[in-house]
Enzyme design. Structure first.
Site, PDB file in Angstrom:
ATOM      1  N   LYS A 107     -19.305  14.678   8.422  1.00  0.00           N
ATOM      2  CA  LYS A 107     -19.466  15.081   9.826  1.00  0.00           C
ATOM      3  C   LYS A 107     -20.823  15.755   9.976  1.00  0.00           C
ATOM      4  CE  LYS A 107     -16.094  17.006  13.061  1.00  0.00           C
ATOM      5  NZ  LYS A 107     -15.060  18.054  13.179  1.00  0.00           N
TER       6      LYS A 107
HETATM    7  C1  E4P Z   1     -12.860  18.079  15.815  1.00  0.00           C
HETATM    8  O1  E4P Z   1     -13.499  17.298  15.171  1.00  0.00           O
HETATM    9  C2  E4P Z   1     -13.453  19.219  16.529  1.00  0.00           C
HETATM   10  O2  E4P Z   1     -14.181  20.010  15.655  1.00  0.00           O
HETATM   11  C3  E4P Z   1     -12.358  19.980  17.213  1.00  0.00           C
HETATM   12  O3  E4P Z   1     -11.527  19.074  17.898  1.00  0.00           O
HETATM   13  C4  E4P Z   1     -12.866  21.067  18.129  1.00  0.00           C
HETATM   14  O4  E4P Z   1     -11.779  21.599  18.845  1.00  0.00           O
HETATM   15  P1  E4P Z   1     -11.838  23.007  19.616  1.00  0.00           P
HETATM   16  O5  E4P Z   1     -12.749  22.872  20.768  1.00  0.00           O
HETATM   17  O6  E4P Z   1     -10.419  23.245  20.035  1.00  0.00           O
HETATM   18  O7  E4P Z   1     -12.340  24.011  18.613  1.00  0.00           O
END
Ligand code: E4P
Length: 217
Positions: free
Chosen positions: A83
């Site tokens: 990522k």
């Molecule tokens: C996933 O890859 C993201 O990091 C995550 O969905 C972020 O979610 P949040 O906005 O609830 O922290």
């Protein structure tokens, strides 16, 4: 639509994997902090527990640092998706990593222009954060529609991974638009099973069945 669990809690992941409905997992530095586990160890456990893509995020901000960290992460298991943030160095790393056959999830996407760049960089997944856009009074789902249209216009293969999902309605709306993947906390995935009419209907059926005095088998 593929379902990913947005968590680094291995027990929750194993439980969801048992349903046969889990297609992958996403983690981020905040989720690793919440889990209180060693990053590399927990990612290795998750990658063994599920066969689908497991996103593990780099924390370096520069290209060289990202590539060094990506090298460590992609060696953990074949199903690791590195990522990277949606920044210039992040997309540069994305292009090189996907060229090498590594899955890449480009995260922290908040605009259609950013999503277009990620597709051009060959991203495996683009992660638009719908909940965080809604939080600031913008429409997360409008962004998903825009990205769907743009990717379809050019047959980009980058998968739209709807992130920052806060409710079952986010999942349904994303599915109506044709998003490829959604990632949600296990609690939200659990809510998808529920409907009060299912509970009421089941209770009535069981009451009537009991009144027949019969057994199956
Ligand atoms: C996933 O890859 C993201 O990091 C995550 O969905 C972020 O979610 P949040 O906005 O609830 O922290």
């Amino acid at each position: 639509m593929k379902f990913f669990a947005d968590t680094a809690e291995i027990a929750e992941i194993r439980e969801l994997a048992e349903t046969g409905l889990l297609d992958g997992v996403t983690t981020n530095p905040s989720l690793i902090h919440k889990a209180g586990r060693n990053f590399l160890e927990v990612v290795a456990e998750i990658a063994e527990a599920v066969s689908g893509p497991v996103s593990a995020e780099v924390v370096a901000l520069d290209y060289d640092g990202m590539m060094r960290e990506a090298d460590v992460l992609r060696q953990i298991a074949d199903n690791i998706a590195v990522k990277v943030p949606l920044t210039e160095p992040g997309l540069k790393a994305c292009k090189v990593l996907t060229g090498d056959g590594t899955m890449v999830n480009v995260t922290l996407c908040f605009s259609a222009a950013q999503a277009l760049l990620a597709a051009k960089a060959g991203a495996t997944f683009i992660s638009p954060f719908v909940g965080r856009l809604d939080d600031v009074g913008l429409s997360g789902m409008e962004l998903i529609s825009d990205i769907r249209m743009i990717y379809d216009n050019y047959d980009y293969e980058t998968q739209i991974l709807v992130a920052s999902v806060r409710s079952p309605m986010h999942v349904v709306e994303a599915a109506k638009i044709g998003a490829d993947v959604m990632t949600a906390p296990p609690k939200i995935i659990g809510q998808l099973f529920k409907h009060p009419l299912t509970d009421a209907g089941l209770a009535a059926f069981l009451k009537d069945w009991e009144a027949t005095g019969q057994r199956i088998g």
